[in-house]
Design a protein around this motif. Structure first.
Motif, PDB file in Angstrom:
ATOM      1  N   TYR A   1      45.410  28.172  28.241  1.00  0.00           N
ATOM      2  CA  TYR A   1      44.279  27.479  27.631  1.00  0.00           C
ATOM      3  C   TYR A   1      43.273  28.464  27.043  1.00  0.00           C
ATOM      4  O   TYR A   1      42.751  28.264  25.941  1.00  0.00           O
ATOM      5  CB  TYR A   1      43.589  26.583  28.661  1.00  0.00           C
ATOM      6  CG  TYR A   1      44.407  25.361  29.047  1.00  0.00           C
ATOM      7  CD1 TYR A   1      45.311  24.804  28.153  1.00  0.00           C
ATOM      8  CD2 TYR A   1      44.273  24.776  30.305  1.00  0.00           C
ATOM      9  CE1 TYR A   1      46.066  23.690  28.504  1.00  0.00           C
ATOM     10  CE2 TYR A   1      45.018  23.669  30.671  1.00  0.00           C
ATOM     11  CZ  TYR A   1      45.919  23.131  29.759  1.00  0.00           C
ATOM     12  OH  TYR A   1      46.670  22.037  30.097  1.00  0.00           O
ATOM     13  N   ARG A   2      42.990  29.544  27.795  1.00  0.00           N
ATOM     14  CA  ARG A   2      42.037  30.538  27.282  1.00  0.00           C
ATOM     15  C   ARG A   2      42.591  31.246  26.048  1.00  0.00           C
ATOM     16  O   ARG A   2      41.854  31.506  25.089  1.00  0.00           O
ATOM     17  CB  ARG A   2      41.709  31.557  28.383  1.00  0.00           C
ATOM     18  CG  ARG A   2      40.753  31.013  29.428  1.00  0.00           C
ATOM     19  CD  ARG A   2      40.173  32.147  30.265  1.00  0.00           C
ATOM     20  NE  ARG A   2      41.205  32.805  31.062  1.00  0.00           N
ATOM     21  CZ  ARG A   2      41.552  32.451  32.288  1.00  0.00           C
ATOM     22  NH1 ARG A   2      40.952  31.405  32.873  1.00  0.00           N
ATOM     23  NH2 ARG A   2      42.468  33.110  32.950  1.00  0.00           N
TER      24      ARG A   2
ATOM     25  N   LYS B   1      47.366  23.847  48.697  1.00  0.00           N
ATOM     26  CA  LYS B   1      48.372  23.932  47.646  1.00  0.00           C
ATOM     27  C   LYS B   1      49.341  25.056  47.963  1.00  0.00           C
ATOM     28  O   LYS B   1      48.944  26.093  48.505  1.00  0.00           O
ATOM     29  CB  LYS B   1      47.723  24.180  46.271  1.00  0.00           C
ATOM     30  CG  LYS B   1      46.932  23.004  45.761  1.00  0.00           C
ATOM     31  CD  LYS B   1      46.436  23.275  44.353  1.00  0.00           C
ATOM     32  CE  LYS B   1      45.679  22.078  43.812  1.00  0.00           C
ATOM     33  NZ  LYS B   1      45.212  22.314  42.434  1.00  0.00           N
TER      34      LYS B   1
ATOM     35  N   ARG C   1      49.616  27.136  42.829  1.00  0.00           N
ATOM     36  CA  ARG C   1      48.521  28.023  42.457  1.00  0.00           C
ATOM     37  C   ARG C   1      48.897  28.904  41.282  1.00  0.00           C
ATOM     38  O   ARG C   1      48.114  29.124  40.361  1.00  0.00           O
ATOM     39  CB  ARG C   1      48.134  28.883  43.655  1.00  0.00           C
ATOM     40  CG  ARG C   1      47.494  28.129  44.787  1.00  0.00           C
ATOM     41  CD  ARG C   1      47.152  29.065  45.936  1.00  0.00           C
ATOM     42  NE  ARG C   1      46.541  28.345  47.044  1.00  0.00           N
ATOM     43  CZ  ARG C   1      46.191  28.924  48.202  1.00  0.00           C
ATOM     44  NH1 ARG C   1      46.423  30.233  48.367  1.00  0.00           N
ATOM     45  NH2 ARG C   1      45.642  28.190  49.157  1.00  0.00           N
ATOM     46  N   LEU C   2      50.120  29.400  41.297  1.00  0.00           N
ATOM     47  CA  LEU C   2      50.586  30.217  40.177  1.00  0.00           C
ATOM     48  C   LEU C   2      50.639  29.415  38.883  1.00  0.00           C
ATOM     49  O   LEU C   2      50.272  29.900  37.810  1.00  0.00           O
ATOM     50  CB  LEU C   2      51.970  30.799  40.502  1.00  0.00           C
ATOM     51  CG  LEU C   2      52.604  31.694  39.423  1.00  0.00           C
ATOM     52  CD1 LEU C   2      51.731  32.911  39.160  1.00  0.00           C
ATOM     53  CD2 LEU C   2      54.005  32.119  39.862  1.00  0.00           C
ATOM     54  N   TRP C   3      51.084  28.157  39.010  1.00  0.00           N
ATOM     55  CA  TRP C   3      51.135  27.292  37.833  1.00  0.00           C
ATOM     56  C   TRP C   3      49.738  27.023  37.265  1.00  0.00           C
ATOM     57  O   TRP C   3      49.530  27.011  36.060  1.00  0.00           O
ATOM     58  CB  TRP C   3      51.836  25.995  38.199  1.00  0.00           C
ATOM     59  CG  TRP C   3      51.816  24.958  37.106  1.00  0.00           C
ATOM     60  CD1 TRP C   3      51.153  23.781  37.097  1.00  0.00           C
ATOM     61  CD2 TRP C   3      52.503  25.036  35.857  1.00  0.00           C
ATOM     62  NE1 TRP C   3      51.375  23.105  35.941  1.00  0.00           N
ATOM     63  CE2 TRP C   3      52.204  23.860  35.148  1.00  0.00           C
ATOM     64  CE3 TRP C   3      53.337  25.985  35.285  1.00  0.00           C
ATOM     65  CZ2 TRP C   3      52.714  23.598  33.886  1.00  0.00           C
ATOM     66  CZ3 TRP C   3      53.851  25.729  34.023  1.00  0.00           C
ATOM     67  CH2 TRP C   3      53.535  24.561  33.329  1.00  0.00           C
ATOM     68  N   ASP C   4      48.769  26.802  38.139  1.00  0.00           N
ATOM     69  CA  ASP C   4      47.389  26.586  37.675  1.00  0.00           C
ATOM     70  C   ASP C   4      46.837  27.828  36.970  1.00  0.00           C
ATOM     71  O   ASP C   4      46.132  27.724  35.958  1.00  0.00           O
ATOM     72  CB  ASP C   4      46.500  26.218  38.857  1.00  0.00           C
ATOM     73  CG  ASP C   4      46.834  24.838  39.422  1.00  0.00           C
ATOM     74  OD1 ASP C   4      47.461  24.043  38.674  1.00  0.00           O
ATOM     75  OD2 ASP C   4      46.474  24.578  40.582  1.00  0.00           O
ATOM     76  N   CYS C   5      47.146  29.013  37.503  1.00  0.00           N
ATOM     77  CA  CYS C   5      46.680  30.250  36.853  1.00  0.00           C
ATOM     78  C   CYS C   5      47.307  30.416  35.483  1.00  0.00           C
ATOM     79  O   CYS C   5      46.633  30.805  34.516  1.00  0.00           O
ATOM     80  CB  CYS C   5      47.009  31.450  37.738  1.00  0.00           C
ATOM     81  SG  CYS C   5      46.092  31.516  39.281  1.00  0.00           S
ATOM     82  N   LEU C   6      48.614  30.107  35.382  1.00  0.00           N
ATOM     83  CA  LEU C   6      49.280  30.223  34.092  1.00  0.00           C
ATOM     84  C   LEU C   6      48.692  29.247  33.074  1.00  0.00           C
ATOM     85  O   LEU C   6      48.491  29.588  31.898  1.00  0.00           O
ATOM     86  CB  LEU C   6      50.783  29.983  34.266  1.00  0.00           C
ATOM     87  CG  LEU C   6      51.569  31.074  34.993  1.00  0.00           C
ATOM     88  CD1 LEU C   6      53.025  30.656  35.177  1.00  0.00           C
ATOM     89  CD2 LEU C   6      51.487  32.398  34.231  1.00  0.00           C
ATOM     90  N   LYS C   7      48.408  28.017  33.506  1.00  0.00           N
ATOM     91  CA  LYS C   7      47.793  27.047  32.598  1.00  0.00           C
ATOM     92  C   LYS C   7      46.422  27.519  32.133  1.00  0.00           C
ATOM     93  O   LYS C   7      46.059  27.363  30.960  1.00  0.00           O
ATOM     94  CB  LYS C   7      47.683  25.688  33.278  1.00  0.00           C
ATOM     95  CG  LYS C   7      48.999  24.946  33.406  1.00  0.00           C
ATOM     96  CD  LYS C   7      48.783  23.482  33.707  1.00  0.00           C
ATOM     97  CE  LYS C   7      48.065  23.281  35.025  1.00  0.00           C
ATOM     98  NZ  LYS C   7      47.938  21.851  35.363  1.00  0.00           N
ATOM     99  N   GLY C   8      45.650  28.088  33.066  1.00  0.00           N
ATOM    100  CA  GLY C   8      44.336  28.604  32.669  1.00  0.00           C
ATOM    101  C   GLY C   8      44.444  29.722  31.647  1.00  0.00           C
ATOM    102  O   GLY C   8      43.674  29.777  30.685  1.00  0.00           O
ATOM    103  N   LEU C   9      45.415  30.626  31.845  1.00  0.00           N
ATOM    104  CA  LEU C   9      45.604  31.714  30.886  1.00  0.00           C
ATOM    105  C   LEU C   9      46.022  31.189  29.517  1.00  0.00           C
ATOM    106  O   LEU C   9      45.538  31.654  28.481  1.00  0.00           O
ATOM    107  CB  LEU C   9      46.657  32.695  31.423  1.00  0.00           C
ATOM    108  CG  LEU C   9      46.258  33.537  32.632  1.00  0.00           C
ATOM    109  CD1 LEU C   9      47.448  34.370  33.113  1.00  0.00           C
ATOM    110  CD2 LEU C   9      45.086  34.463  32.283  1.00  0.00           C
TER     111      LEU C   9
END
Length: 486
Positions: A41-42, A26, A31-39
């Motif tokens: 969601y949490r 990726k 990768r940055l987008w996935d981290c932002l989505k995880g943040l």
């Protein structure tokens, strides 16, 4: 293609050939987008969990929700002195003191609000008058001695008031007033040295504090009032019922008659152990409350503290009983069955006494069943004591059925004492619990019933009414007989 560990992943195609699988890579943006989505969601999950807990709290205890509304209503009313010009002209810029007063003195219960409001008013008046008087004396003593007089008076009064807070009676009833006294005296005396119109400023601040406290008292007593006395009156019997339930569950668990529901109620006695601070605060606030409901102005709130103390003494015994459940030494089933019936009877009778006492407190009505319940508990104690006396006979184990005179010492073995110690300790603690119920809990409830003048049971009231009715009937019959003779 091999990965970092030197391992290849491949698949076999339909024609028999194989194809090597390459790891999917990726880009940095993905990768940055996935981290932002995880943040996100949490964060949303935590916010949702917080609001769910807040909603459950409001559903379980609506009084807390209404308390929040009352604070908002009080602040809205007191803010009108700032928003409306006529009211603002009446009190001036010191209206902020009214807002501060509402924020500081508004409590959950009516008694807590009255406690802080009355302490604040009295302390403000007393400190203000003392500061003005000493300021007048200092101002007439000359400009040279004025700062010394004001400084010495501030030192003496602040030290004496702070020392008085260590006195138990003063700390329990006037601790907040002492703090306000020191604060008000310091502000007025220090301001008086530099401000010319000290009397006008003191008048504005006192008036705004009175406005704020009056609004708090009215809002607290009119809008969904929460009385500290009623909360204490409900807390004491609720903890007593939990103690009775824990006692039943503990004994049932020891003899193997427990279930999932009893395991959940096993540690209910801890509510009584942790309620000391709440009971003392409620009793202190209840003394400031006016007569309400079934409680007079001089209701004996101290007796509730005595009942709470006696309940905790029983709860400590139950806590020790629960420690016997985790004992590594297993008691033989034959010895356990010997005391099982007596222990269960004593537990049932003891819990019945506690529940009957809780009913007396909650209904504020004396009970005729309490004496019968106490007698049953005493009989159960005697039964358990008798079974304990016969316990040494069960510890002797013979190898055959010979007569007692013919049994040799080598043919008789004694069961190790350590195997029966947990059972004996458990039974002794049950007897001690019954003793504390009879000597402490029953006595304190009877004192409360006499001091608060609890109502007589209906069984005692009905016969008196029947006797009065019979007397009237007999009198009417005698009058009819006299008229017939005439």
């Amino acid at each position: 293609m091999a990965n970092k560990n030197g391992v290849e992943w491949s698949i076999r195609l339909g024609d028999g050939s194989s194809k090597v699988l390459e790891p999917e890579t990726k880009h940095g943006v993905m990768r940055l987008w996935d981290c932002l989505k995880g943040l996100v969601y949490r964060f949303v999950g935590r916010v949702w969990t917080f609001f769910k807990k807040a909603w459950d709290l409001g559903v379980d205890d609506p009084k807390k929700f209404f308390h929040c509304l009352k604070v908002g209503v009080a602040l809205l009313l007191v803010s009108l002195f700032y928003y409306f010009r006529p009211l603002y002209d009446g009190v001036g810029g010191s209206a902020i003191w009214a807002v501060m007063t509402v924020v500081v003195v508004f409590e959950y219960t009516v008694g807590g609000t009255l406690y802080k409001c009355l302490n604040r008013i009295c302390a403000t008046f007393l400190a203000g008058f003392l500061a003005l008087g000493i300021h007048w004396i200092a101002s007439h003593s000359g400009h040279q001695f004025e700062p010394y007089i004001m400084g010495i008076s501030l030192f003496l009064l602040a030290s004496a008031t702070t020392f008085s807070r260590f006195i138990p009676v003063v700390k329990a009833r006037y601790d907040y007033g002492c703090t306000i006294f020191i604060l008000t005296y310091s502000l007025v005396s220090i301001s008086g040295y530099r401000v010319e119109h000290l009397l006008h400023i003191a008048h504005e601040r006192v008036s705004t504090i009175i406005i704020g406290t009056c609004l708090c008292i009215i809002t607290s007593m009119v809008v969904f009032p929460v009385w500290a006395g009623l909360e204490l009156h409900l807390l004491i019997p609720r903890n007593m019922d939990k103690i009775a339930k824990s006692l039943d569950c503990c004994v049932a668990d020891f003899f193997g008659h427990d279930d999932e529901e009893s395991k959940k109620s096993l540690h209910g006695y801890k509510c009584a152990l942790n309620a000391k601070f709440s009971e003392e605060n409620m009793a202190n606030f209840a003394r400031w409350e006016p007569a309400h409901g079934r409680f007079n102005f001089r209701h004996p709130w101290k007796n509730y503290l005595k009942i709470g103390t006696s309940s905790r003494r029983c709860a400590y015994c139950i806590e020790t009983l629960t420690s016997c459940l985790d004992s590594k030494n297993q008691v033989p089933e034959s010895i356990k069955k010997h005391l099982e019936s007596a222990c269960m009877n004593l537990t049932t009778s003891s819990s019945n006494v506690i529940r009957e006492l809780a009913t007396v407190v909650s209904t504020m009505t004396k009970s005729r069943k309490i004496n019968m319940a106490i007698d049953d508990m005493k009989n159960a104690v005697l039964e358990l004591q008798n079974d304990l006396k016969t316990l040494p006979d069960l510890l002797i184990q013979r190898h055959d059925d010979k007569e007692e005179k013919q049994v040799a010492s080598s043919e008789v073995t004694m069961m190790p004492l350590i195997e029966v110690m947990p059972l004996v300790s458990f039974a002794s603690l049950l007897i001690e619990t019954a003793s504390r119920i009879e000597e402490n809990m029953v006595k304190t409830v009877e004192e409360l019933a006499e001091s608060a003048k609890f109502k007589q049971p209906e069984e005692d009231v009905k016969p008196k009414r029947n006797q009065t009715t019979n007397k009237i009937v007999l009198a009417d019959e005698e009058n009819m007989a006299v008229l017939q003779r005439v």
